[in-house]
Motif scaffolding. Structure first.
Motif, PDB file in Angstrom:
ATOM      1  N   LEU A   1     -46.707 -45.888   8.928  1.00 16.23           N
ATOM      2  CA  LEU A   1     -45.849 -45.356   7.878  1.00 16.23           C
ATOM      3  C   LEU A   1     -45.274 -44.008   8.278  1.00 16.23           C
ATOM      4  O   LEU A   1     -45.989 -43.148   8.777  1.00 16.23           O
ATOM      5  CB  LEU A   1     -46.632 -45.178   6.574  1.00 16.23           C
ATOM      6  CG  LEU A   1     -47.112 -46.433   5.875  1.00 16.23           C
ATOM      7  CD1 LEU A   1     -47.956 -46.065   4.665  1.00 16.23           C
ATOM      8  CD2 LEU A   1     -45.955 -47.295   5.458  1.00 16.23           C
TER       9      LEU A   1
ATOM     10  N   THR B   1     -40.669 -44.058   4.533  1.00 12.19           N
ATOM     11  CA  THR B   1     -40.982 -45.437   4.179  1.00 12.19           C
ATOM     12  C   THR B   1     -41.101 -45.545   2.668  1.00 12.19           C
ATOM     13  O   THR B   1     -41.700 -44.692   2.020  1.00 12.19           O
ATOM     14  CB  THR B   1     -42.301 -45.886   4.834  1.00 12.19           C
ATOM     15  OG1 THR B   1     -42.151 -45.815   6.257  1.00 12.19           O
ATOM     16  CG2 THR B   1     -42.670 -47.299   4.443  1.00 12.19           C
TER      17      THR B   1
ATOM     18  N   SER C   1     -40.808 -42.765  -1.644  1.00  7.92           N
ATOM     19  CA  SER C   1     -41.144 -42.478  -0.253  1.00  7.92           C
ATOM     20  C   SER C   1     -42.574 -41.934  -0.138  1.00  7.92           C
ATOM     21  O   SER C   1     -43.127 -41.391  -1.096  1.00  7.92           O
ATOM     22  CB  SER C   1     -40.158 -41.478   0.347  1.00  7.92           C
ATOM     23  OG  SER C   1     -40.391 -40.184  -0.173  1.00  7.92           O
TER      24      SER C   1
ATOM     25  N   ILE D   1     -44.448 -52.290   1.208  1.00  5.13           N
ATOM     26  CA  ILE D   1     -43.769 -51.205   1.911  1.00  5.13           C
ATOM     27  C   ILE D   1     -42.555 -51.765   2.624  1.00  5.13           C
ATOM     28  O   ILE D   1     -42.526 -52.936   3.004  1.00  5.13           O
ATOM     29  CB  ILE D   1     -44.691 -50.485   2.910  1.00  5.13           C
ATOM     30  CG1 ILE D   1     -45.248 -51.460   3.947  1.00  5.13           C
ATOM     31  CG2 ILE D   1     -45.821 -49.772   2.196  1.00  5.13           C
ATOM     32  CD1 ILE D   1     -46.023 -50.804   5.068  1.00  5.13           C
ATOM     33  N   ARG D   2     -41.542 -50.906   2.758  1.00  4.12           N
ATOM     34  CA  ARG D   2     -40.359 -51.286   3.524  1.00  4.12           C
ATOM     35  C   ARG D   2     -39.647 -50.027   3.980  1.00  4.12           C
ATOM     36  O   ARG D   2     -39.711 -48.992   3.315  1.00  4.12           O
ATOM     37  CB  ARG D   2     -39.423 -52.151   2.697  1.00  4.12           C
ATOM     38  CG  ARG D   2     -38.742 -51.442   1.553  1.00  4.12           C
ATOM     39  CD  ARG D   2     -37.703 -52.334   0.894  1.00  4.12           C
ATOM     40  NE  ARG D   2     -37.115 -51.714  -0.259  1.00  4.12           N
ATOM     41  CZ  ARG D   2     -36.075 -50.877  -0.216  1.00  4.12           C
ATOM     42  NH1 ARG D   2     -35.528 -50.582   0.928  1.00  4.12           N
ATOM     43  NH2 ARG D   2     -35.592 -50.351  -1.318  1.00  4.12           N
ATOM     44  N   PRO D   3     -38.986 -50.129   5.124  1.00  3.48           N
ATOM     45  CA  PRO D   3     -38.202 -48.972   5.560  1.00  3.48           C
ATOM     46  C   PRO D   3     -36.987 -48.820   4.649  1.00  3.48           C
ATOM     47  O   PRO D   3     -36.526 -49.804   4.064  1.00  3.48           O
ATOM     48  CB  PRO D   3     -37.782 -49.328   6.985  1.00  3.48           C
ATOM     49  CG  PRO D   3     -37.896 -50.805   7.062  1.00  3.48           C
ATOM     50  CD  PRO D   3     -38.941 -51.218   6.070  1.00  3.48           C
TER      51      PRO D   3
END
Length: 124
Positions: free
Chosen positions: A32, A36, A64, A94-96
């Motif tokens: 992370l 993120t 974030s 989670i994801r960018p």
């Protein structure tokens, strides 16, 4: 009394218990970065540490990692470990963040249109 720049919540014993003594996050949470985005997919449950519950409430909207740390006043490294626990339990995703480079070219404005807007702004 606390030293300047330190919070009373920075008690090492408290921080140690938050992470179960671990010094590093595991799995996907180990990678992370600060931007993120984290989203909760579960509600806090009875018996859950208050910081974990705070993360779940805070992340009802994508948030974030840096924002989480600031809101719950816990160092980034410890937040990563907490997120690792929540991710392993299926409580968060989670994801960018989405970037312009990752966006479909169909969704981006035409460069000619952007040039016309720029010319119009300069003419103001």
């Amino acid at each position: 009394m606390t030293a300047p720049g330190r919070d009373e919540d920075d008690d090492p014993a408290r921080l140690f218990t938050l992470t179960g003594g671990r010094a590093k996050a595991s799995g996907a949470a180990a990678a992370l970065d600060l931007i993120t985005l984290v989203s909760s997919v579960a509600e806090p449950v009875a018996g859950m540490p208050s910081e974990h519950a705070a993360v779940l409430r805070l992340c009802r909207r994508p948030t974030s990692v840096a924002e989480i740390a600031a809101h719950i006043r816990v160092p980034i490294g410890l937040v990563r470990i907490m997120l690792s626990d929540l991710l392993d339990n299926g409580a968060i995703t989670i994801r960018p963040p989405r970037t312009a480079m990752a966006a479909d070219s169909d969704t981006l404005p035409d460069s000619a249109l952007l040039r016309q807007v720029l010319v119009g702004l300069r003419d103001l």
